[in-house]
Structure formats: C-alpha cells, structure tokens
Design an enzyme around this catalytic site. Structure first.
Site, PDB file in Angstrom:
ATOM      1  N   CYS A  69       0.249  -1.387  -5.989  1.00  0.00           N
ATOM      2  CA  CYS A  69       0.489  -1.187  -7.425  1.00  0.00           C
ATOM      3  C   CYS A  69      -0.709  -1.707  -8.215  1.00  0.00           C
ATOM      4  O   CYS A  69      -1.026  -2.898  -8.175  1.00  0.00           O
ATOM      5  CB  CYS A  69       1.802  -1.897  -7.781  1.00  0.00           C
ATOM      6  SG  CYS A  69       1.918  -2.644  -9.404  1.00  0.00           S
ATOM      7  N   CYS A  72      -0.108  -4.448 -10.770  1.00  0.00           N
ATOM      8  CA  CYS A  72       0.181  -5.731 -10.099  1.00  0.00           C
ATOM      9  C   CYS A  72      -1.119  -6.439  -9.744  1.00  0.00           C
ATOM     10  O   CYS A  72      -1.248  -7.656  -9.934  1.00  0.00           O
ATOM     11  CB  CYS A  72       0.961  -5.517  -8.802  1.00  0.00           C
ATOM     12  SG  CYS A  72       2.586  -4.793  -9.007  1.00  0.00           S
TER      13      CYS A  72
END
Ligand code: ZN
Length: 144
Positions: A69, A72
């Site tokens: 991600c 993230c």
C-alpha cells in the site's frame, strides 16, 4: 511512590512494572535489558498482539498497514517519528495485515492504513487513511 505502570517489552514481550514518575528516565526491560520506551513502534503479530493491547497500562496506538500500500509506506516515517512525540503518554505499534490477516479481520480493518487507539484493551477510536506527523500526533492526543 505512585502506582506502577505495566509495560510490555517490545522485544521479549515480558511484562514490566515501572513507577509512573520513572517513565521519563529511560526504563529498561527487567528480562532482556532493552529500553521499554525506545521512540519506535513495536512490530506486533498474531502471537504478541493481545498481550500488548491488554497488558500495557498506557494507551496503544496501532498502525495496520500493508507493504503493498503506497500511502502506508508514505505514512511509515511519520508514524515512527510520532512514537518520539507521543511516548510516554502512549505506546505505538504496527501490524502488517498481509502477514496477520486474522488480526485485520478481528478488528474489522477494511482499508489501510488504519490506525486504532486501544485504551484498557478496548478500541477508543480509529482513523482510516494516511496522516502526516502532525495529523497523527494531534489525532492521538485527543484520546489522552
Ligand atoms: Zn524485554
């Protein structure tokens, strides 16, 4: 002497009792000697998670993240720095949802990054989506 605070060691997961006034003195784990408040998030997994959430007397701010991600990965350095700012008022931890899908499911994490603040073993608040350093710190402080 004030009431001792229970802190779970990031490294050996041993439970330590530290007098509240000593939290700012760099307390070390009685079992493995590592610093208990090291200005970095703990890396938790299915085995260690419950112990940290239930046995720490300080609130625990957990970043549920995934290595695939992008947001993230962008938030990761800010979350690391937030540990410096938020200790010893709270502790920070990270859970990789790819390696620990059961934890993500149990806490109904549907998108990453999701941060959940646990107080006394229960969820006190959550935020879905990436935040910068100031965002993480001010969001977390509202629960203190
Ligand atoms: Zn230890």
């Amino acid at each position: 002497m004030s009431d001792p605070v229970h802190l779970v060691c990031h490294y050996c997961h041993g439970i330590n009792r530290v007098p509240r006034e000593r939290l700012i003195d760099g307390p070390k784990c009685g079992k493995c000697g590592q610093p208990l408040l090291n200005g970095a998030p703990a890396q938790l997994d299915e085995k260690s998670f419950d112990r940290h959430i239930r046995r720490n007397d300080l609130p625990v701010l957990v970043d549920f993240w995934s290595p695939t991600c992008g947001p993230c990965m962008m938030m990761a350095p800010a979350f690391d720095q937030a540990a410096h700012r938020l200790e010893p008022a709270m502790r920070l931890a990270k859970v990789n949802v790819q390696s620990n899908p059961g934890l993500a499911m149990r806490h109904e994490v549907r998108g990453v990054p999701t941060v959940i603040l646990f107080k006394g073993g229960a969820e006190a608040g959550r935020n879905v989506g990436a935040m910068d350093l100031e965002g993480i710190v001010s969001w977390a402080r509202q629960y203190l």
